[in-house]
Design a protein around this motif. Structure first.
Motif, PDB file in Angstrom:
ATOM      1  N   LEU A   1     -50.425 -31.016 -20.518  1.00 38.57           N
ATOM      2  CA  LEU A   1     -49.846 -31.623 -21.713  1.00 38.57           C
ATOM      3  C   LEU A   1     -50.814 -31.573 -22.893  1.00 38.57           C
ATOM      4  O   LEU A   1     -50.432 -31.170 -24.003  1.00 38.57           O
ATOM      5  CB  LEU A   1     -49.464 -33.078 -21.415  1.00 38.57           C
ATOM      6  N   VAL A   2     -52.084 -31.951 -22.660  1.00 36.22           N
ATOM      7  CA  VAL A   2     -53.019 -31.988 -23.791  1.00 36.22           C
ATOM      8  C   VAL A   2     -53.316 -30.587 -24.313  1.00 36.22           C
ATOM      9  O   VAL A   2     -53.489 -30.393 -25.523  1.00 36.22           O
ATOM     10  CB  VAL A   2     -54.334 -32.704 -23.422  1.00 36.22           C
ATOM     11  N   VAL A   3     -53.348 -29.596 -23.412  1.00 34.06           N
ATOM     12  CA  VAL A   3     -53.664 -28.230 -23.844  1.00 34.06           C
ATOM     13  C   VAL A   3     -52.539 -27.660 -24.702  1.00 34.06           C
ATOM     14  O   VAL A   3     -52.773 -27.122 -25.793  1.00 34.06           O
ATOM     15  CB  VAL A   3     -53.914 -27.321 -22.618  1.00 34.06           C
ATOM     16  N   VAL A   4     -51.299 -27.763 -24.228  1.00 35.68           N
ATOM     17  CA  VAL A   4     -50.171 -27.184 -24.960  1.00 35.68           C
ATOM     18  C   VAL A   4     -49.879 -28.006 -26.213  1.00 35.68           C
ATOM     19  O   VAL A   4     -49.556 -27.462 -27.274  1.00 35.68           O
ATOM     20  CB  VAL A   4     -48.932 -27.097 -24.054  1.00 35.68           C
ATOM     21  N   LEU A   5     -50.006 -29.329 -26.092  1.00 37.21           N
ATOM     22  CA  LEU A   5     -49.764 -30.213 -27.232  1.00 37.21           C
ATOM     23  C   LEU A   5     -50.676 -29.864 -28.394  1.00 37.21           C
ATOM     24  O   LEU A   5     -50.259 -29.845 -29.557  1.00 37.21           O
ATOM     25  CB  LEU A   5     -50.011 -31.660 -26.796  1.00 37.21           C
TER      26      LEU A   5
ATOM     27  N   LEU B   1     -41.746 -29.290 -23.218  1.00 41.07           N
ATOM     28  CA  LEU B   1     -41.785 -30.641 -23.773  1.00 41.07           C
ATOM     29  C   LEU B   1     -42.999 -30.811 -24.688  1.00 41.07           C
ATOM     30  O   LEU B   1     -42.900 -31.357 -25.791  1.00 41.07           O
ATOM     31  CB  LEU B   1     -41.843 -31.665 -22.643  1.00 41.07           C
ATOM     32  N   ALA B   2     -44.158 -30.330 -24.232  1.00 38.56           N
ATOM     33  CA  ALA B   2     -45.386 -30.481 -25.026  1.00 38.56           C
ATOM     34  C   ALA B   2     -45.289 -29.762 -26.363  1.00 38.56           C
ATOM     35  O   ALA B   2     -45.756 -30.267 -27.387  1.00 38.56           O
ATOM     36  CB  ALA B   2     -46.581 -29.968 -24.224  1.00 38.56           C
ATOM     37  N   ILE B   3     -44.679 -28.566 -26.354  1.00 41.53           N
ATOM     38  CA  ILE B   3     -44.522 -27.815 -27.606  1.00 41.53           C
ATOM     39  C   ILE B   3     -43.659 -28.589 -28.593  1.00 41.53           C
ATOM     40  O   ILE B   3     -43.952 -28.646 -29.793  1.00 41.53           O
ATOM     41  CB  ILE B   3     -43.907 -26.433 -27.317  1.00 41.53           C
ATOM     42  N   ALA B   4     -42.613 -29.230 -28.081  1.00 46.14           N
ATOM     43  CA  ALA B   4     -41.682 -29.926 -28.956  1.00 46.14           C
ATOM     44  C   ALA B   4     -42.209 -31.271 -29.444  1.00 46.14           C
ATOM     45  O   ALA B   4     -41.962 -31.669 -30.587  1.00 46.14           O
ATOM     46  CB  ALA B   4     -40.345 -30.131 -28.237  1.00 46.14           C
ATOM     47  N   ILE B   5     -42.950 -32.004 -28.593  1.00 44.51           N
ATOM     48  CA  ILE B   5     -43.384 -33.343 -28.996  1.00 44.51           C
ATOM     49  C   ILE B   5     -44.695 -33.321 -29.785  1.00 44.51           C
ATOM     50  O   ILE B   5     -45.115 -34.358 -30.295  1.00 44.51           O
ATOM     51  CB  ILE B   5     -43.531 -34.290 -27.788  1.00 44.51           C
ATOM     52  N   GLY B   6     -45.331 -32.140 -29.887  1.00 41.50           N
ATOM     53  CA  GLY B   6     -46.561 -32.048 -30.671  1.00 41.50           C
ATOM     54  C   GLY B   6     -46.373 -32.538 -32.100  1.00 41.50           C
ATOM     55  O   GLY B   6     -47.114 -33.417 -32.566  1.00 41.50           O
ATOM     56  N   PRO B   7     -45.378 -32.001 -32.843  1.00 43.47           N
ATOM     57  CA  PRO B   7     -45.169 -32.468 -34.217  1.00 43.47           C
ATOM     58  C   PRO B   7     -44.792 -33.948 -34.293  1.00 43.47           C
ATOM     59  O   PRO B   7     -45.167 -34.636 -35.246  1.00 43.47           O
ATOM     60  CB  PRO B   7     -44.015 -31.580 -34.712  1.00 43.47           C
ATOM     61  N   ILE B   8     -44.047 -34.443 -33.287  1.00 40.66           N
ATOM     62  CA  ILE B   8     -43.673 -35.867 -33.280  1.00 40.66           C
ATOM     63  C   ILE B   8     -44.916 -36.733 -33.147  1.00 40.66           C
ATOM     64  O   ILE B   8     -45.126 -37.692 -33.897  1.00 40.66           O
ATOM     65  CB  ILE B   8     -42.699 -36.165 -32.121  1.00 40.66           C
ATOM     66  N   THR B   9     -45.755 -36.386 -32.171  1.00 34.17           N
ATOM     67  CA  THR B   9     -46.978 -37.158 -31.937  1.00 34.17           C
ATOM     68  C   THR B   9     -47.892 -37.109 -33.150  1.00 34.17           C
ATOM     69  O   THR B   9     -48.423 -38.137 -33.593  1.00 34.17           O
ATOM     70  CB  THR B   9     -47.719 -36.608 -30.704  1.00 34.17           C
ATOM     71  N   GLY B  10     -48.077 -35.896 -33.703  1.00 35.87           N
ATOM     72  CA  GLY B  10     -48.944 -35.757 -34.866  1.00 35.87           C
ATOM     73  C   GLY B  10     -48.432 -36.546 -36.056  1.00 35.87           C
ATOM     74  O   GLY B  10     -49.199 -37.236 -36.744  1.00 35.87           O
TER      75      GLY B  10
END
Length: 534
Positions: free
Chosen positions: A31-35, A160-169
């Motif tokens: 998760l952290v790598v792809v995120l 999931l990680a690719i998609a939630i990256g912008p949300i988290t950021g």
């Protein structure tokens, strides 16, 4: 004594009992790598602002903050997988996580753009040793009949990680400073390291053979040059410049030399005989094409949602949720569909859905209800979920279990190269078509030639120039939005056509249910057959 598990041996009971807990731990590292590949995008504007709010980074420095990570990550993936097979996958995973965590902390407190670029490269170094190890360990703690489900969960976590990256950021930047997009990695890495030490078993190839340092160096040099050239071409939106095509050509020449050398070597780093298996080669190509589509679409959609439709970075991230949710739900269950229809038809069907999703962008304009975009994302995620797990299983099942690190490295290398190509090629096509559509309007605007050229580079560049012109610039934004929508349509049509052609090739080369060596065969029958061959 080695703990490696051979291609036909059973998983030790003490490992088997912990397999789902082990998978959970591996997913956090994944998760952290792809995120981190996507989370930085939403922090760009903040990092570009002067201190103390940001670092005052230039556009070129911002691009290299992203690309230094990608360049090191992609260049070392293959080598990291080989070292995992030889030295132990757990060791590589722990070392990679430690480097990644330290580099994340350093990135969060960078005092200059140059420091950020360097620390991001260090993050890429750590990530390269994490990614192949996760998949290789999965292959060594799950029995063969459960591997498709485990890989489906793994693939769903990537989406999931690719998609939630912008949300988290976006959420972090609303409440904290720009470094929080890196600081978030530190507690996850710390907790994961403790869990890995306690839960994850080590494994390696019991007979790795002699080292192949020359082959490894060729692979690093070739991949690094290729990715560098692709990145530069995407930055310039022009692949005709000598610095771009010469670098790409140099990378391809070195990779060709790598293939020829490996074919003649008595101890190759990568056995080229694997690629004679259509199941392996077609699956590898499918992985690359699927990520070409996914990373390409997330690139140009950001500008559509933010620049044309006016959504914030956080809102844009939330709009990507259907893509993530579809993968999260469907990917772990894709093996059930494969059992019924076979790998080839399922992957081909998934690529058809991806192609149709691209063509769905043709129906979106400046005023289309946003639910239309959500439907397109839902289709895209569903198609990806039907492609990635079966293709990954095909790659991993084509190799002996003790070579799981090599297989994972090939899988992830093509995934990364495909993603970089998607951003560069589709991004360049979008930029070229946009420039052709807006230059006429800019020519009628009282601007110096240099400013006019810069304003045509992207819709954001046009918006920046328009804001400086005041009322005269307001008239530019309508044509700019229309030009970008047209560029998105052209790019989507090309990408959709590529995906549909790929679907035909995938359906032809990957096996159907009756040809699939995994379909309907028990572990015991496969092991007996393998024993007979020996």
């Amino acid at each position: 004594m080695s703990t490696a598990i051979g291609p036909t041996s059973h998983v030790p009971p003490e490992i088997h009992r912990r397999r789902w807990a082990i998978l959970t731990v591996l997913l956090f590292s994944l998760l952290v790598v792809v995120l981190d590949n996507s989370i930085l995008n939403v922090a760009m504007k903040t990092i570009a602002t002067p201190a103390p709010s940001g670092l005052g980074a230039t556009q070129s420095e911002l691009e290299w903050a992203v690309n230094s990570y990608t360049l090191v990550f992609a260049g070392l993936l293959f080598t990291a997988g080989l070292l995992g097979d030889r030295l132990g996958r757990k060791k590589m995973l722990l070392g990679g996580m430690l480097v990644f965590g330290v580099a994340s902390l350093l990135s969060a407190y960078s005092a200059s753009p140059g420091q950020l670029i360097g620390f991001r490269a260090l993050m890429g170094f750590g990530a390269a040793f994490i990614m192949p190890a996760t998949l290789a360990i999965i292959m060594n703690v799950f029995e063969r009949d459960e591997q498709p489900r485990a890989i489906g969960i793994w693939a769903g976590a990537v989406g999931l990680a690719i998609a939630i990256g912008p949300i988290t950021g976006g959420a972090l930047l609303e409440h904290f400073w720009w470094g929080s997009v890196f600081m978030i990695n530190v507690p996850i890495v710390a907790a994961s390291l403790v869990a890995m030490v306690l839960l994850v078993p080590d494994s390696k190839d019991p007979d790795p053979g002699r080292l192949d340092p020359f082959g490894v160096l060729l692979s690093i040099a070739g991949l690094t040059l290729l990715i560098f050239g692709v990145i530069r071409g995407g930055q310039n939106a022009d692949f005709t410049r000598p610095e771009v095509w010469a670098t790409v050509l140099g990378g391809l020449v070195i990779l060709t030399a790598f293939v020829l050398y490996e074919r003649r070597s008595s101890h190759p780093a990568l056995d080229m005989a694997y690629f004679r298996n259509p199941r392996f080669s077609a699956a590898v190509a499918t992985i690359g094409l699927a990520f070409f589509a996914l990373m390409g679409v997330t690139f140009f959609v950001v500008f559509y949602t933010q620049s044309v439709r006016g959504y914030s970075p956080l809102q844009t991230g939330l709009l990507l949720l259907p893509l993530a949710v579809a993968q999260l739900i469907i990917a772990p269950r894709a093996n059930k569909v494969v059992e019924r229809f076979g790998t080839g038809p399922v992957c081909a069907g998934g690529m058809v859905i991806v192609g149709l999703a691209f063509l769905g962008f043709l129906f979106l304009d400046e005023n289309t209800p946003i639910v239309g975009l959500e439907i397109v994302f839902l289709l895209m995620g569903s198609g990806m979920a039907l492609v990635m797990p079966p293709a990954t299983v095909s790659i991993m099942h084509s190799l002996p279990r003790e070579k799981a690190g090599s297989g994972s490295a090939v899988n992830n290398t093509f995934r990364q190269v495909g993603g970089a190509m998607g951003v560069a090629v589709l991004g360049s096509l979008t930029s070229a078509v946009y420039r052709g559509g807006i230059e006429g309007e800019l020519a009628a605007t009282p601007l110096p030639p240099g400013v006019r050229h810069t304003a045509a580079e992207s819709i954001e560049a046009t918006r920046t120039v328009a804001e400086r012109l005041g009322a005269a610039g307001d008239a530019l934004m309508g044509p700019a939005n229309a030009a970008y929508v047209h560029a998105m349509h052209v790019t989507s049509a090309v990408a959709g056509g590529i995906a549909l052609v790929a679907a035909v090739l995938v359906g032809y080369f990957l096996p159907g249910r009756e040809d699939d060596p995994e379909a309907g065969a028990s572990d015991e029958a496969r092991e007996n057959a393998a024993a007979g061959e020996r």
